[in-house]
Motif scaffolding. Structure first.
Motif, PDB file in Angstrom:
ATOM      1  N   VAL A 255      32.224 -20.125  19.683  1.00  0.00           N
ATOM      2  CA  VAL A 255      32.143 -20.402  18.192  1.00  0.00           C
ATOM      3  C   VAL A 255      32.621 -19.232  17.240  1.00  0.00           C
ATOM      4  O   VAL A 255      32.057 -17.753  17.285  1.00  0.00           O
TER       5      VAL A 255
ATOM      6  N   GLY B 161      25.351 -16.107  17.675  1.00  0.00           N
ATOM      7  CA  GLY B 161      25.512 -14.543  18.444  1.00  0.00           C
ATOM      8  C   GLY B 161      24.089 -14.504  19.472  1.00  0.00           C
ATOM      9  O   GLY B 161      23.454 -13.733  19.195  1.00  0.00           O
TER      10      GLY B 161
ATOM     11  N   TYR C 145      26.861  -4.587   4.101  1.00  0.00           N
ATOM     12  CA  TYR C 145      25.926  -5.076   5.500  1.00  0.00           C
ATOM     13  C   TYR C 145      24.802  -5.024   3.953  1.00  0.00           C
ATOM     14  O   TYR C 145      24.327  -6.466   3.876  1.00  0.00           O
TER      15      TYR C 145
ATOM     16  N   ALA D 275      18.032 -11.786   8.908  1.00  0.00           N
ATOM     17  CA  ALA D 275      18.549 -10.837   7.346  1.00  0.00           C
ATOM     18  C   ALA D 275      18.008  -9.582   8.161  1.00  0.00           C
ATOM     19  O   ALA D 275      18.451  -9.599   9.177  1.00  0.00           O
TER      20      ALA D 275
ATOM     21  N   ALA E 297      24.312 -14.250  14.680  1.00  0.00           N
ATOM     22  CA  ALA E 297      25.396 -13.470  14.873  1.00  0.00           C
ATOM     23  C   ALA E 297      26.115 -12.836  13.111  1.00  0.00           C
ATOM     24  O   ALA E 297      25.376 -13.355  11.684  1.00  0.00           O
ATOM     25  N   GLY E 298      25.873 -11.697  13.643  1.00  0.00           N
ATOM     26  CA  GLY E 298      26.452 -11.180  12.280  1.00  0.00           C
ATOM     27  C   GLY E 298      26.891  -9.462  12.996  1.00  0.00           C
ATOM     28  O   GLY E 298      27.226  -9.254  14.278  1.00  0.00           O
TER      29      GLY E 298
ATOM     30  N   ALA F  18      13.327  -3.965  10.599  1.00  0.00           N
ATOM     31  CA  ALA F  18      13.672  -2.454  10.543  1.00  0.00           C
ATOM     32  C   ALA F  18      15.486  -2.374  11.346  1.00  0.00           C
ATOM     33  O   ALA F  18      15.457  -3.397  12.162  1.00  0.00           O
ATOM     34  N   MET F  19      15.213  -1.505  11.782  1.00  0.00           N
ATOM     35  CA  MET F  19      16.455  -1.363  12.539  1.00  0.00           C
ATOM     36  C   MET F  19      15.692  -1.507  13.987  1.00  0.00           C
ATOM     37  O   MET F  19      14.398  -1.057  14.502  1.00  0.00           O
TER      38      MET F  19
ATOM     39  N   ILE G 206      19.441  -9.412  19.674  1.00  0.00           N
ATOM     40  CA  ILE G 206      18.437  -9.763  19.518  1.00  0.00           C
ATOM     41  C   ILE G 206      18.574 -11.591  19.568  1.00  0.00           C
ATOM     42  O   ILE G 206      17.515 -11.897  19.627  1.00  0.00           O
TER      43      ILE G 206
ATOM     44  N   ASP H 114      28.584 -18.085  20.588  1.00  0.00           N
ATOM     45  CA  ASP H 114      28.583 -16.756  20.241  1.00  0.00           C
ATOM     46  C   ASP H 114      30.221 -16.612  19.729  1.00  0.00           C
ATOM     47  O   ASP H 114      31.194 -17.885  20.340  1.00  0.00           O
ATOM     48  N   LEU H 115      31.476 -15.920  19.746  1.00  0.00           N
ATOM     49  CA  LEU H 115      32.335 -15.708  19.977  1.00  0.00           C
ATOM     50  C   LEU H 115      33.323 -15.886  20.977  1.00  0.00           C
ATOM     51  O   LEU H 115      33.858 -16.270  21.194  1.00  0.00           O
TER      52      LEU H 115
ATOM     53  N   LYS I 129      23.329  -9.623   3.562  1.00  0.00           N
ATOM     54  CA  LYS I 129      21.932 -10.088   3.920  1.00  0.00           C
ATOM     55  C   LYS I 129      21.502  -9.982   2.483  1.00  0.00           C
ATOM     56  O   LYS I 129      19.803 -10.645   2.648  1.00  0.00           O
TER      57      LYS I 129
ATOM     58  N   MET J  46      24.698 -14.503  22.844  1.00  0.00           N
ATOM     59  CA  MET J  46      25.018 -13.708  23.825  1.00  0.00           C
ATOM     60  C   MET J  46      24.384 -12.462  24.606  1.00  0.00           C
ATOM     61  O   MET J  46      23.985 -11.767  25.236  1.00  0.00           O
TER      62      MET J  46
HETATM   63  N1  NAI Z   1      20.079  -4.169  15.182  1.00  0.00           N
HETATM   64  C1  NAI Z   1      19.061  -4.088  14.173  1.00  0.00           C
HETATM   65  O1  NAI Z   1      18.683  -3.034  13.978  1.00  0.00           O
HETATM   66  C2  NAI Z   1      19.106  -4.651  13.275  1.00  0.00           C
HETATM   67  C3  NAI Z   1      20.172  -6.159  13.057  1.00  0.00           C
HETATM   68  N2  NAI Z   1      19.735  -7.291  12.368  1.00  0.00           N
HETATM   69  C4  NAI Z   1      20.318  -8.141  12.475  1.00  0.00           C
HETATM   70  O2  NAI Z   1      20.080  -9.189  13.371  1.00  0.00           O
HETATM   71  C5  NAI Z   1      21.431  -9.631  13.536  1.00  0.00           C
HETATM   72  C6  NAI Z   1      21.834  -9.344  15.612  1.00  0.00           C
HETATM   73  O3  NAI Z   1      22.104  -8.057  15.594  1.00  0.00           O
HETATM   74  P1  NAI Z   1      22.359  -6.819  16.888  1.00  0.00           P
HETATM   75  O4  NAI Z   1      21.475  -7.917  17.967  1.00  0.00           O
HETATM   76  O5  NAI Z   1      21.666  -6.107  16.820  1.00  0.00           O
HETATM   77  O6  NAI Z   1      24.096  -7.422  17.188  1.00  0.00           O
HETATM   78  P2  NAI Z   1      24.760  -7.184  18.575  1.00  0.00           P
HETATM   79  O7  NAI Z   1      25.919  -6.561  17.825  1.00  0.00           O
HETATM   80  O8  NAI Z   1      24.087  -6.869  19.585  1.00  0.00           O
HETATM   81  O9  NAI Z   1      24.793  -9.271  18.776  1.00  0.00           O
HETATM   82  C7  NAI Z   1      25.538  -9.204  17.819  1.00  0.00           C
HETATM   83  C8  NAI Z   1      26.159 -10.979  18.106  1.00  0.00           C
HETATM   84  O10 NAI Z   1      26.825 -11.392  17.098  1.00  0.00           O
HETATM   85  C9  NAI Z   1      27.812 -12.152  18.527  1.00  0.00           C
HETATM   86  N3  NAI Z   1      29.524 -12.047  17.012  1.00  0.00           N
HETATM   87  C10 NAI Z   1      29.288 -11.834  16.118  1.00  0.00           C
HETATM   88  N4  NAI Z   1      30.658 -11.951  14.706  1.00  0.00           N
HETATM   89  C11 NAI Z   1      29.928 -13.197  14.980  1.00  0.00           C
HETATM   90  C12 NAI Z   1      31.316 -14.621  14.922  1.00  0.00           C
HETATM   91  N5  NAI Z   1      31.983 -14.317  13.745  1.00  0.00           N
HETATM   92  N6  NAI Z   1      30.932 -15.218  15.623  1.00  0.00           N
HETATM   93  C13 NAI Z   1      29.962 -15.777  16.122  1.00  0.00           C
HETATM   94  N7  NAI Z   1      29.263 -15.031  16.517  1.00  0.00           N
HETATM   95  C14 NAI Z   1      29.389 -13.285  16.411  1.00  0.00           C
HETATM   96  C15 NAI Z   1      28.139 -11.157  18.900  1.00  0.00           C
HETATM   97  O11 NAI Z   1      29.463 -11.335  19.317  1.00  0.00           O
HETATM   98  C16 NAI Z   1      27.404 -10.158  19.133  1.00  0.00           C
HETATM   99  O12 NAI Z   1      26.829 -11.832  20.448  1.00  0.00           O
HETATM  100  C17 NAI Z   1      22.775  -9.440  12.838  1.00  0.00           C
HETATM  101  O13 NAI Z   1      22.389 -10.552  12.155  1.00  0.00           O
HETATM  102  C18 NAI Z   1      22.156  -8.068  12.632  1.00  0.00           C
HETATM  103  O14 NAI Z   1      22.767  -7.638  10.982  1.00  0.00           O
HETATM  104  C19 NAI Z   1      19.050  -7.068  10.842  1.00  0.00           C
HETATM  105  C20 NAI Z   1      18.291  -5.952  11.695  1.00  0.00           C
HETATM  106  C21 NAI Z   1      18.052  -4.993  12.331  1.00  0.00           C
END
Ligand code: NAI
Ligand SMILES: CC(C)c1ccc(C(=O)O)c(O)c1O
Length: 246
Positions: free
Chosen positions: A59, A14, A153, A139, A88-89, A184-185, A19, A38-39, A157, A16
């Motif tokens: 991937v 993830g 979710y 997580a 990735a999430g 956190a967020m 985070i 990434d996807l 986690k 691309m």
């Molecule tokens: N944004 C937030 O406030 C928080 C995020 N997190 C965790 O941090 C991680 C990243 O979050 P963000 O950067 O906010 O999300 P985002 O949506 O900006 O980025 C997620 C990335 O994961 C990729 N992805 C999604 N499904 C996939 C799959 N099946 N295979 C490969 N890649 C895939 C997406 O294409 C994207 O590039 C996640 O695991 C999320 O749960 C944890 C705590 C807080």
């Protein structure tokens, strides 16, 4: 900045955007050869993103076959992998648990929990053989506390945290360390899927009174992913602005 990851290969899932991108950039700055999974991996802009990964691979982490194929390609190109960051999430729906659509539940578990398991399972065999590895699973505070209206979710986690602890104990004498971070967020595109009410409620829980920055996660991850993290495994490192003091 010190190049303490020089000569090491790091996979960031993830990577691309959001985070994952911040983590990938930070590991690059520390000297790692960064591989982004990434996807979709088209449209990379090295000027905007600030660096060029050595490899980008399409991937789907929720498919074991996709993960195994990508890992084999990474090894064929680079010969070794020392670091895996499972980032990735997806959020899934923001809805009461009794109204949670079962297919959406399955999808959240498939990506957020099974994806972590598949990537770890695949990388660990290689890391054990070499007697060295650092795995960092992203997580969430939601996995520690359970956050209302994101039960799928939160459950995924929490599963990531428990899986990390269990596998870390199994691998404690093999040089392979697994840890989690529980942020956190953060303000990323993923957050845009939450309602304004949920975002405000999340911020209100943080004693520092602000949201976390992706770069703050990246800084912590880069230390956990390095050789100086030598006596900590199975741990959950919080990034909560004082919210989680337990
Ligand atoms: N944004 C937030 O406030 C928080 C995020 N997190 C965790 O941090 C991680 C990243 O979050 P963000 O950067 O906010 O999300 P985002 O949506 O900006 O980025 C997620 C990335 O994961 C990729 N992805 C999604 N499904 C996939 C799959 N099946 N295979 C490969 N890649 C895939 C997406 O294409 C994207 O590039 C996640 O695991 C999320 O749960 C944890 C705590 C807080
Ligand atoms: C953005 C995700 C779904 C999210 C939302 C809320 C919290 C929280 O209140 O702690 C999180 O930790 C998250 O990861």
């Amino acid at each position: 900045m010190s190049q303490y990851l020089q000569g090491q290969t790091a996979i960031v899932t993830g990577g691309m955007r959001g985070i994952g991108l911040a983590i990938a950039r930070r590991l690059h700055v520390a000297g790692a050869q960064v591989v982004i999974w990434d996807l979709a991996v088209d449209g990379w802009n090295s000027t905007e993103n600030g660096f060029e990964p050595v490899l980008r691979q399409a991937v789907d982490v929720s498919s074991l076959a996709s993960v195994e194929a990508a890992f084999a390609q990474t090894l064929a190109r680079l010969g070794q992998v020392q670091i895996l960051v499972n980032n990735a999430g997806i959020n899934g729906p923001v809805v009461a648990s009794w109204e949670y659509p079962p297919d959406a539940w399955d999808k959240v578990i498939a990506i957020d929990l099974n994806g972590v398991f598949y990537c770890c399972r695949t990388a660990i065999a290689h890391m054990r053989e070499r007697g060295y590895g650092r795995i960092v699973n992203i997580a969430s505070m939601a996995g520690k506390e359970g956050v209302q209206y994101i039960s799928g979710y939160s459950a995924a986690k929490a599963g990531v945290i428990a899986f990390t602890k269990a596998a870390a104990k199994e691998l404690a004498q093999d040089g392979v360390m697994l840890n989690c971070v529980a942020p956190a967020m953060v303000e990323t595109p993923l957050m845009a899927e939450m309602t304004a009410e949920h975002i405000a409620a999340s911020k209100a829980k943080i004693p520092m009174g602000r949201f976390l920055k992706a770069e703050e996660i990246a800084n912590m991850v880069s230390w956990i992913a390095g050789p100086e993290c030598s006596f900590t495994t199975g741990f959950v490192f919080d990034l909560s602005g004082g919210r989680a003091t337990y």
